[in-house]
Write an enzyme that holds these catalytic residues in place. Sequence first.
Site, PDB file in Angstrom:
ATOM      1  N   LYS A 102       0.872  -1.228   0.002  1.00 12.17           N
ATOM      2  CA  LYS A 102      -0.012  -0.130  -0.110  1.00 12.17           C
ATOM      3  C   LYS A 102       0.979   1.256  -0.011  1.00 12.17           C
ATOM      4  O   LYS A 102       1.152   1.563   1.158  1.00 12.17           O
ATOM      5  CB  LYS A 102      -0.868   0.055   1.289  1.00 12.17           C
ATOM      6  CG  LYS A 102      -2.191   0.661   1.196  1.00 12.17           C
ATOM      7  CD  LYS A 102      -2.127   2.215   0.921  1.00 12.17           C
ATOM      8  CE  LYS A 102      -1.706   2.976   1.769  1.00 12.17           C
ATOM      9  NZ  LYS A 102      -1.355   4.440   1.711  1.00 12.17           N
ATOM     10  N   GLY A 141       6.060   4.890   9.004  1.00 14.89           N
ATOM     11  CA  GLY A 141       5.455   6.047   8.786  1.00 14.89           C
ATOM     12  C   GLY A 141       5.678   6.885   9.970  1.00 14.89           C
ATOM     13  O   GLY A 141       6.470   6.688  10.707  1.00 14.89           O
ATOM     14  N   SER A 142       4.701   7.779  10.279  1.00 14.91           N
ATOM     15  CA  SER A 142       4.510   8.405  11.355  1.00 14.91           C
ATOM     16  C   SER A 142       4.188   7.762  12.801  1.00 14.91           C
ATOM     17  O   SER A 142       3.439   6.704  12.686  1.00 14.91           O
ATOM     18  CB  SER A 142       3.639   9.926  11.037  1.00 14.91           C
ATOM     19  OG  SER A 142       2.334   9.029  11.199  1.00 14.91           O
ATOM     20  N   GLY A 148       1.415   4.928  13.423  1.00 12.93           N
ATOM     21  CA  GLY A 148       2.007   3.623  14.094  1.00 12.93           C
ATOM     22  C   GLY A 148       1.368   3.361  15.256  1.00 12.93           C
ATOM     23  O   GLY A 148       1.188   2.099  15.569  1.00 12.93           O
ATOM     24  N   GLU A 156       8.313   1.077  11.941  1.00 13.45           N
ATOM     25  CA  GLU A 156       9.256   1.948  11.565  1.00 13.45           C
ATOM     26  C   GLU A 156       8.853   3.466  11.780  1.00 13.45           C
ATOM     27  O   GLU A 156       8.248   3.682  10.826  1.00 13.45           O
ATOM     28  CB  GLU A 156      10.203   1.638  10.389  1.00 13.45           C
ATOM     29  CG  GLU A 156      10.834   0.225  10.213  1.00 13.45           C
ATOM     30  CD  GLU A 156      12.025   0.205  11.068  1.00 13.45           C
ATOM     31  OE1 GLU A 156      12.342   1.076  11.689  1.00 13.45           O
ATOM     32  OE2 GLU A 156      12.641  -0.950  10.947  1.00 13.45           O
TER      33      GLU A 156
HETATM   34  P1  NAD Z   1       1.969   8.884   7.663  1.00 12.16           P
HETATM   35  O1  NAD Z   1       2.046   8.118   8.758  1.00 12.16           O
HETATM   36  O2  NAD Z   1       1.251   9.778   7.615  1.00 12.16           O
HETATM   37  O3  NAD Z   1       1.820   7.752   6.340  1.00 12.16           O
HETATM   38  C1  NAD Z   1       2.381   6.686   6.434  1.00 12.16           C
HETATM   39  C2  NAD Z   1       1.192   5.635   5.660  1.00 12.16           C
HETATM   40  O4  NAD Z   1       0.380   5.180   6.523  1.00 12.16           O
HETATM   41  C3  NAD Z   1       0.828   6.217   4.154  1.00 12.16           C
HETATM   42  O5  NAD Z   1       0.807   5.077   3.256  1.00 12.16           O
HETATM   43  C4  NAD Z   1      -0.418   6.551   4.544  1.00 12.16           C
HETATM   44  O6  NAD Z   1      -1.443   6.307   3.501  1.00 12.16           O
HETATM   45  C5  NAD Z   1      -0.800   5.472   5.849  1.00 12.16           C
HETATM   46  N1  NAD Z   1      -1.772   5.610   6.708  1.00 12.16           N
HETATM   47  C6  NAD Z   1      -2.379   6.752   7.006  1.00 12.16           C
HETATM   48  N2  NAD Z   1      -3.247   6.636   8.051  1.00 12.16           N
HETATM   49  C7  NAD Z   1      -3.272   5.399   8.397  1.00 12.16           C
HETATM   50  C8  NAD Z   1      -4.199   4.684   9.034  1.00 12.16           C
HETATM   51  N3  NAD Z   1      -5.019   5.224   9.861  1.00 12.16           N
HETATM   52  N4  NAD Z   1      -3.942   3.134   9.025  1.00 12.16           N
HETATM   53  C9  NAD Z   1      -3.236   2.670   8.282  1.00 12.16           C
HETATM   54  N5  NAD Z   1      -2.461   3.379   7.464  1.00 12.16           N
HETATM   55  C10 NAD Z   1      -2.406   4.787   7.324  1.00 12.16           C
HETATM   56  O7  NAD Z   1       3.615   9.124   7.528  1.00 12.16           O
HETATM   57  P2  NAD Z   1       4.257   9.833   6.220  1.00 12.16           P
HETATM   58  O8  NAD Z   1       3.906  11.314   6.302  1.00 12.16           O
HETATM   59  O9  NAD Z   1       3.998   9.057   4.871  1.00 12.16           O
HETATM   60  O10 NAD Z   1       5.739   9.693   6.394  1.00 12.16           O
HETATM   61  C11 NAD Z   1       6.649  10.620   7.427  1.00 12.16           C
HETATM   62  C12 NAD Z   1       6.858   9.873   8.756  1.00 12.16           C
HETATM   63  O11 NAD Z   1       7.361   8.532   8.420  1.00 12.16           O
HETATM   64  C13 NAD Z   1       7.886  10.675   9.642  1.00 12.16           C
HETATM   65  O12 NAD Z   1       7.241  10.469  11.132  1.00 12.16           O
HETATM   66  C14 NAD Z   1       8.880   9.758   9.613  1.00 12.16           C
HETATM   67  O13 NAD Z   1       9.973   9.934  10.515  1.00 12.16           O
HETATM   68  C15 NAD Z   1       8.388   8.196   9.554  1.00 12.16           C
HETATM   69  N6  NAD Z   1       9.459   7.479   8.427  1.00 12.16           N
HETATM   70  C16 NAD Z   1      10.141   6.441   9.431  1.00 12.16           C
HETATM   71  C17 NAD Z   1      10.824   5.736   8.858  1.00 12.16           C
HETATM   72  C18 NAD Z   1      11.836   4.462   9.721  1.00 12.16           C
HETATM   73  O14 NAD Z   1      12.282   3.555   8.953  1.00 12.16           O
HETATM   74  N7  NAD Z   1      11.595   4.542  10.892  1.00 12.16           N
HETATM   75  C19 NAD Z   1      11.451   5.893   7.508  1.00 12.16           C
HETATM   76  C20 NAD Z   1      10.664   7.065   6.648  1.00 12.16           C
HETATM   77  C21 NAD Z   1       9.615   7.521   7.477  1.00 12.16           C
END
Ligand code: NAD
Length: 483
Positions: free
Chosen positions: A178, A230-231, A235, A252
Amino acid sequence: MTIEYDSLFIGGKWQTPSSEDRIRVHSTATEEYIGSVPEGKNEDIDSAVTAARVAFDDPEGWPTWPAERRAETLRRFAGELETRGEEIANRVTAQNGMPVSLSQKWETTNPAQLLRFYADMVCAQEDEVRPGVKGKQVLVTRSPIGVVGAILPWNVPQSITFLKLAPALAAGCTVVLKPSPETVLDAFTVAEAAMAAGLPAGVLNIVPAGGSVSSHLVSHPGVDKISFTGSPEVGRLIGETCGRLLRPVTLELGGKSAAILLDDFDLAGNIDQLYHASMTNNGQVCWLSTRILVPESRYDEMVELITDKVSNLEVGDPFDPATEIGPLVSERHRDRVESLIRQSAEEGARITTGGGRPADQDKGWFLEPTVFADVDRKGTAAQKEFFGPVLSIIKYTDEQDAIDIANDSDFGLAGSVWSADFDRAVGVAKQVETGTIGINGYATDPSAPFGGVKASGLGRELGPEGLSHYQVLKSVYLLQPNA
Ligand code: NAD
């Protein structure tokens, strides 16, 4: 010419989506429309999970293949990605603003490298016979965990895709991927490469969608494991769902890592390395060391060197090979970073360079690379993840104070220690509460586990640990019948 897809990659072929809604992508630098794909809905996730389930449960399917046969397919997949490398890099740069010098390095090489790395690793794995403590032997076997739901961010979309896909496929799992709505176009190139490589139907399925459809995947009864990057906010939601379902999950998440500059460090001679470890990809990388911890004894000199470096970075068109800082991923994200900058300034952090929008960019989501000095260790600039080109310099008194400041964070993903004395730096690194840390730089490596502690996540990717999250262990106690 725009890039348009009408179908979704499900069950090894291009399938008509369940709705006519589309995800439209604009260039981060020019704001021009660059392409669109179908927006996946719950029904598409259902079809994708069914396809992945059928492929996984097939008695002669992918999980049952000998490791060497799966590995051959993954090596072909690596080759197909490499032949599409330039196109993939260009799509990533257009969508998220990653400078092309970086996308051509990271996003073209990491995916193929990870596929080959895990293909080799799974071929070398054998069932293990352990001498039991109680005198009998135990056979320990590994089998694939099942159908994996992989949910991706937009910041380094290709490399992060393969942090999940490479070990999952090598283990024998099938996957529903996804992608993030911001970076969907590069994900369709992955589908094309998978088809060309002959990945069997249903082993990989790709459904781009927003948050609520993504949460349908997380709780779907046909899924056996979730892998999320993601965030921390999302998470936590995913962790709650998986906790309730007792569904294995790897998270992550974010970071606000510290670069500890020790008092013997030659910053002038190594300023470029510090920039790479703290501001690369426009500040949009989870592992960046964005809190710069500087000794009191050298504070003014180091603030000046860092300010000088950041104020001279090339900001502009991400397709220009000379560009060091491109635009942020979206208007919404730039607004968020700007509001954190305003809040930090209101709290008394001092802007030594940047803080606004570049005067020579009238289009795109650009932001000046920014440095804050005199940052309060408890303030917004020290505690919040900005995910943009912003550094926060914090003064420390002695080594212990530096370690305390580094550990005074909700996060614990990465970090770095900088010193002329390697052993001293390693001694400090060992005391930082974090999942990964670099000495005089920062660079992840496929061989070493990557992941966070505290709010930075659960579980590890990369290394043999990254493969083990996609495998189930079974202990077979080898007892002899009575004679
Ligand atoms: P985000 O959490 O907004 O989105 C990540 C993914 O989750 C997207 O595909 C989004 O569509 C999906 N998503 C959104 N709401 C959801 C829900 N309720 N249930 C399931 N999935 C959902 O993050 P972002 O803005 O895409 O990325 C930035 C964040 O990711 C930052 O906090 C960054 O530090 C983190 N990040 C972490 C790593 C790591 O390896 N630790 C790597 C890259 C980015």
